[in-house]
Scaffold this active site. Sequence first.
Site, PDB file in Angstrom:
ATOM      1  N   TRP A 156      45.442 -16.950 121.548  1.00  0.00           N
ATOM      2  CA  TRP A 156      46.447 -17.089 120.489  1.00  0.00           C
ATOM      3  C   TRP A 156      45.784 -17.460 119.170  1.00  0.00           C
ATOM      4  CZ3 TRP A 156      51.687 -16.346 120.008  1.00  0.00           C
ATOM      5  CH2 TRP A 156      52.332 -16.985 118.949  1.00  0.00           C
ATOM      6  N   TYR A 160      45.584 -13.069 118.665  1.00  0.00           N
ATOM      7  CA  TYR A 160      46.303 -12.294 119.685  1.00  0.00           C
ATOM      8  C   TYR A 160      47.669 -12.945 119.888  1.00  0.00           C
ATOM      9  CZ  TYR A 160      41.952  -9.911 120.931  1.00  0.00           C
ATOM     10  OH  TYR A 160      40.806  -9.156 120.910  1.00  0.00           O
ATOM     11  N   CYS A 190      55.845  -2.598 129.697  1.00  0.00           N
ATOM     12  CA  CYS A 190      54.842  -2.071 130.621  1.00  0.00           C
ATOM     13  C   CYS A 190      55.477  -1.364 131.811  1.00  0.00           C
ATOM     14  CB  CYS A 190      53.944  -3.195 131.123  1.00  0.00           C
ATOM     15  SG  CYS A 190      54.816  -4.406 132.126  1.00  0.00           S
TER      16      CYS A 190
END
Length: 196
Positions: A156, A160, A190
């Site tokens: 993080w 990201y 996903c």
Amino acid sequence: LATSFAAQSASLLHLATQRIPTLPVHFIDTGYHFPETLHFAKELHKKLNLNLTTVRPRLTPLEIETEFGRLWEMGPTGLEKFHEIIRVEPMRRALSELNPSLWIAGLRRGSSESREKLSVLSTSQSRLKLLPILEWSDRQIGEYLRLHSLPYHPLWSQGYVSIGDRVTTKRLDEVANPSELRHFGWKRECGIHEKV
């Protein structure tokens, strides 16, 4: 409860296991996670004393790439097949073996347009699906993590803000549009929450 050990996963894991300490927690180790994700998983497993089961795809990364090539580089269709192999099939198998009456997940409405119409409680493949933090904002997640001295994912702080597999995840400074942080902007999900 299903977890990806992503950026803010500690919040739901803590919230749920404070109420049900022995709650079964499933993690799909795709074989493509960042090393930091696997370290974070170990850290939270120990800190929260998780009743954790790790599920893996039937094929290793080497087997996948030998048989199919680098699917994630083959456009949306290749990415779809990649997700089917590394995420969707293992999740179907885990749910089939455990056969829970309730599946808990950490989806949040504000994280993508595809999640805006989700309900806190719904039915998915003849089982209930509960999204307890669906309405939580990033600020509420941050406040919860601080209040309970819980960590963010270590990536993080490196930019990201949405963390998936190392081959399909970008830092915020690497993209022109936040929709490209995951899966090259071809899609947000996903497949687990669409097909399982």
